[in-house]
Design an enzyme around this catalytic site. Structure first.
Site, short mmCIF file in Angstrom:
data_model
loop_
_atom_site.label_atom_id
_atom_site.label_comp_id
_atom_site.label_asym_id
_atom_site.label_seq_id
_atom_site.Cartn_x
_atom_site.Cartn_y
_atom_site.Cartn_z
N ASP A 129 -8.04 3.92 0.88
CA ASP A 129 -7.11 4.38 1.90
C ASP A 129 -7.91 4.81 3.13
OD1 ASP A 129 -5.35 5.77 3.46
OD2 ASP A 129 -4.58 7.04 1.85
N CYS B 96 -1.43 0.76 7.36
CA CYS B 96 -2.87 0.45 7.47
C CYS B 96 -3.25 -0.79 6.65
CB CYS B 96 -3.73 1.64 7.03
SG CYS B 96 -3.51 3.13 8.05
N ARG B 97 -3.36 -0.64 5.33
CA ARG B 97 -3.92 -1.72 4.51
C ARG B 97 -2.99 -2.92 4.35
NH1 ARG B 97 -5.21 2.19 -0.35
NH2 ARG B 97 -3.32 3.10 0.59
N SER B 98 -1.73 -2.68 3.94
CA SER B 98 -0.89 -3.86 3.64
C SER B 98 -0.49 -4.66 4.89
CB SER B 98 0.32 -3.49 2.77
OG SER B 98 1.18 -2.59 3.41
N ASN C 13 2.30 1.43 4.39
CA ASN C 13 2.61 0.17 5.07
C ASN C 13 2.29 0.25 6.57
OD1 ASN C 13 5.50 -2.03 5.60
ND2 ASN C 13 3.42 -2.60 5.17
N CYS D 254 0.87 -1.18 0.00
CA CYS D 254 0.00 0.00 0.00
C CYS D 254 0.90 1.23 0.00
CB CYS D 254 -0.96 -0.01 1.19
SG CYS D 254 -0.15 0.00 2.81
P1 4NP Z 1 -1.82 2.78 4.03
O1 4NP Z 1 -2.50 4.12 4.61
O2 4NP Z 1 -1.25 3.12 2.67
O3 4NP Z 1 -2.95 1.82 3.95
O4 4NP Z 1 -0.75 2.39 5.03
C1 4NP Z 1 -1.83 5.33 4.67
C2 4NP Z 1 -0.97 5.61 5.70
C3 4NP Z 1 -0.33 6.82 5.77
C4 4NP Z 1 -0.55 7.78 4.80
C5 4NP Z 1 -1.41 7.51 3.75
C6 4NP Z 1 -2.05 6.28 3.68
N1 4NP Z 1 0.10 9.05 4.90
O5 4NP Z 1 -0.15 9.91 4.03
O6 4NP Z 1 0.90 9.26 5.83
#
Ligand code: 4NP
Length: 170
Positions: A133, A21-23, A19, A16
């Site tokens: 996201d 939340c989703r992955s 790294n 993602c």
């Molecule tokens: P992820 O979510 O891609 O599922 O881990 C996010 C975590 C942090 C951010 C964006 C999406 N950020 O912009 O910091």
């Protein structure tokens, strides 16, 4: 650089943006599923982000809490960024959404493009192509992420099993 054992039949990397939340959620859900199928010694699982925003951090507290409520422990995971070596090491490089799919395809050395897939390809019943996201959403966003990841994990495992690269389990 991540050191991965070379003795697994199949290696899967979930990707993602951050790294956190989703992955990592996908890593935890898929690890639980393959454990239930007694396939942990045959399928290696990792996750990474296309960005360096959260390097070394544990998963977001909201992602950890939502996963824990479904019996999945994410506490020991730490964020890392995708690197060029990942494309040769992992048989399946699974993007959570199209933005990250495009980033991975740009980063990918020639010859490995077919390894990059959208996760929801394996959830044909889902009404969307991207796992949204959840970073700026409320807790419902994290529940939706888990619902979609659970569906796609089942489909991905069935796909891997259909490729007959695994030893039958008793
Ligand atoms: P992820 O979510 O891609 O599922 O881990 C996010 C975590 C942090 C951010 C964006 C999406 N950020 O912009 O910091």
């Amino acid at each position: 650089m991540t050191t991965i054992p070379q003795d697994h039949a199949v290696n899967v990397l979930f990707v993602c943006l951050g790294n956190i939340c989703r992955s990592p959620t996908a890593e935890g859900v898929f690890r639980n599923l393959i454990r239930q199928h007694n396939l942990s010694e045959q399928i290696y699982i990792d996750s990474a982000g296309t960005s360096a925003y959260h390097l070394g951090e544990p998963p977001d507290q909201r992602a950890q809490a939502a996963a824990k409520a479904r019996g999945i422990d994410l506490t020991n995971l730490r964020a890392r960024q995708t690197g060029e070596d990942d494309f040769a090491r992992f048989d399946y490089i699974i993007a959570m959404d199209n933005d990250n799919l495009v980033k991975l395809k740009r980063q990918c050395p020639a010859g490995f493009e077919n390894r990059i897939r959208l996760f929801l390809e394996y959830a044909p019943g889902a009404d969307r192509t991207d796992i949204p996201d959840p970073y700026t959403s409320d807790s419902q966003g994290f529940e939706l992420v888990l619902d979609l990841i659970e569906q796609a994990s089942q489909g991905l495992l069935e796909h891997i099993q259909s490729q007959s690269r695994l030893k039958p389990q008793s």
